[in-house]
Design a protein around this motif. Structure first.
Motif: not given
Length: 646
Positions: A46-49, A78-90
């Protein structure tokens, strides 16, 4: 901050409104001026905007603290300019994760304490970059003022990407916000210091790039002999200091002692790094470990095109700027290893296009899986066929000749005991984008067998006959992407309403497609998307409207909108698409089954397993009615009509 290991889980879910739009996570966690929104990014992400860079930095810091404390079980952040990608597990259970998000973002009090403890990395810079005078002209400052402002700022590592060890540094002086070069350079030397938009950065290895170069440093940003290999990691603090030797504009003579400040002797972690040559930053292999070298097994008579050593890759190293990589067709790797009785971690050969000829240097047990191809064994006792889908024996002096694939693209050749090569960051995988791992197999190269035997030779496993072929159509199921709203209904209809052709420019990084271009929706056409995390299977759409489907060697982040993400179960088909094959995307909505009905997100799982998760088929088509005449998911059908490819 230590590199995170894999924390696998197994669930599927959704956090999308009935109309397909993303939902804010209630009053979940206002990060500055904007609510955090959960955007879908595939089966396992999921991508946290977070709305802005400050919000993304804060969210990453708190989620990383929760992960380190064992309160959040995921594989990668995976942090980025305005988002954080959360991958795997939960992240496989987005609804459950959404319910916890407020607690995670507000309650991680240790995050603030950790921020106070982060040491500062000091990087000495010789300000002699080719674009220094141009930057001064763009900003209306003098060269000396550019240097003063660059060294006066205190930077934070916002995120990593582009290449292992490449860090995007935020917190610079707004006056130094300059655009990338209109024409990127084909070659930038390791240690080059550059500016692009609001970010500063240092190139860790020689590579192409479009940043404005203002100087260089002798500090080594990426060194596999160092722990951790990356000098700069997300959340870290950085300061640049000017070396006394020079500060000059492009084309100017060196001016001794022109720098406003001398680098201190205690330049933190960079002091020892500067002693190493910049050549170390380009190294892709670690020295041989203390393990006993494997026995000689095969010699490459004809290596083929792009034959690589692959295993399950390097999951959990996003904070180093390293993507998972590994075998493109994970199921083929697992099947071949089962057939010869290897452990799942064993490395094998991934064969690409072209003929391959290998000579046995000992008595061996091997197996082929993935793309079927003509296989013949010849030797003193004559010739015989090498079977697919079952283990076979070769004796010393015999030769295995493999022709081009009959369907599909990539074949896995497993050797009992596994292929032994020096491990890089815990894996034997060759990452073609990052330059990690062994080089492609070369003529005359020796292949050694390891000791990754797990049990007896496996039972035969018949090969599936549905691999893609040129001029035939393959259907891939597509989940909504985090930026599908950039294209509107007309763009989505064009995506699913045509067969896309695979171009010869495709590789392990991604499948490049061509067809009638996708156009952005009104109001999005002139907008730029800040870089954000990518998942394997992401379908990214560059400005030319021709999609790129990312595979195993994908970058960590990308700056173009992702319209959809191919389902995990169909990634094996995506990896087997040969040039000339046709692809049709079948949009699906995420399953809406309650998270509680599946296994717990923190239940033990094999991080490398390529088998579909137990809830992958639940409510797969909820939200869209699909025509009964559509092809079964994951199948292909021949087509003889030439499609309109304007």
């Amino acid at each position: 901050m230590s590199a995170a290991g894999a924390r696998p889980g197994a669930e599927d879910g959704s956090r999308r409104g009935a109309d397909g739009t993303t939902e804010p996570v209630g009053a979940a966690a206002p990060m500055g001026s904007a609510d955090v929104r959960l955007r879908p990014a595939g089966d396992d992400a999921v991508l946290l905007d977070c709305g802005d860079l400050e919000g993304a930095l804060r969210a990453f810091s708190r989620l990383d603290a929760a992960r380190e404390a064992g309160e959040l079980r995921i594989e990668d952040l995976v942090p980025a300019a305005e988002t954080v990608l959360v991958r795997g597990g939960e992240a496989r259970a987005p609804r459950r994760l959404a319910a916890r998000l407020e607690e995670l973002l507000r309650g991680a009090e240790t995050a603030a304490a950790r921020e106070e403890e982060v040491p500062e990395t000091v990087i000495p810079v010789s300000y002699d970059g080719e674009d220094l005078a141009e930057v001064a002209s763009l900003t209306g400052l003098s060269v000396e003022e550019v240097v003063e402002r660059h060294t006066a700022a205190r930077y934070t590592v916002a995120f990593t990407g582009f290449a292992p060890g490449f860090a995007y540094l935020s917190g610079g002086d707004p006056a130094l916000d300059v655009p990338r070069r209109s024409s990127p350079r084909p070659r930038i030397e390791a240690g080059s210091v550059g500016l692009a938009g609001p970010f500063s950065g240092v190139y860790p290895r020689q590579s192409p790039g479009g940043w404005q170069l203002i100087g260089h440093t002798e500090s080594v940003l990426w060194d596999l002999d160092r722990e951790p290999p990356a000098l700069l990691m997300p959340g870290g603090r950085v300061r640049f200091v000017a070396e006394r030797e020079q500060v000059r504009g492009a084309g100017a003579d060196r001016a001794e002692g022109a720098g406003p400040e001398e680098a201190p002797d205690d330049a933190g972690r960079t002091a020892s790094s500067a002693e190493a040559s910049t050549d170390d930053a380009d190294r892709t292999e670690t020295p041989e470990t203390s393990q006993r070298p494997g026995r000689l097994a095969l010699t490459a008579v004809t290596p083929g095109l792009g034959t690589l050593v692959q295993d399950r890759g390097r999951p959990g190293l996003a904070d180093l700027g390293v993507s998972p990589s590994g075998a493109a067709d994970r199921r083929a790797l697992d099947r071949a290893n089962r057939l010869v009785g290897n452990a799942g971690r064993a490395a094998a050969l991934e064969l690409g296009a072209g003929d391959v000829v290998l000579r046995a240097e000992d008595t061996l047990v091997l197996a082929l899986a993935g793309a079927p191809r003509p296989a013949r064994i010849s030797g003193p006792r004559g010739e015989r066929l090498a079977p697919a889908g079952r283990a076979f024996r070769m004796d010393e002096g015999e030769t295995l000749s493999l022709g081009a694939p009959e369907s599909g693209l990539r074949t896995v050749l497993a050797l009992r005991g596994g292929v032994e090569v020096p491990l890089v960051l815990g894996s034997a995988a060759a990452d073609t984008l990052a330059g990690l791992g062994p080089e492609p197999l070369a003529e005359g190269e020796e292949i050694r067998a390891g000791d990754a035997v797990q049990g007896p030779v496996g039972l035969p496993e018949p090969e599936r006959a549905d691999l893609p072929r040129p001029e035939e159509e393959t259907t891939l199921r597509l989940l909504p992407g985090p930026r599908d709203d950039w294209f509107g209904e007309a763009g989505l209809e064009r995506l699913r309403g045509q067969a896309w052709r695979v171009t010869p420019r495709s590789d392990r990084v991604g499948v490049r497609l061509e067809g009638e271009p996708l156009e952005r929706a009104e109001g999005r056409r002139d907008r730029e998307l800040p870089s954000e995390g990518l998942a394997t299977g992401a379908l990214q759409v560059p400005p030319d409207g021709q999609p790129v489907l990312f595979l195993a060697d994908r970058p960590l982040t990308g700056g173009y909108p992702v319209i959809g993400v191919v389902r995990e179960e169909d990634l094996r088909l995506a990896a087997q698409l040969p040039p000339g094959a046709l692809v049709r995307f079948l949009p699906e909505r995420p399953g809406l089954a309650a998270d509680a009905e599946g296994p717990a997100a923190d239940s033990p799982a094999d991080a490398g397993s390529s088998e579909p998760g137990p809830s992958a088929d639940v409510a797969r088509t909820t939200g869209d009615s699909l025509p009964a005449s559509r092809p079964a998911p994951g199948t292909h059908r021949p087509t003889h009509a030439k499609e309109d490819r304007r």
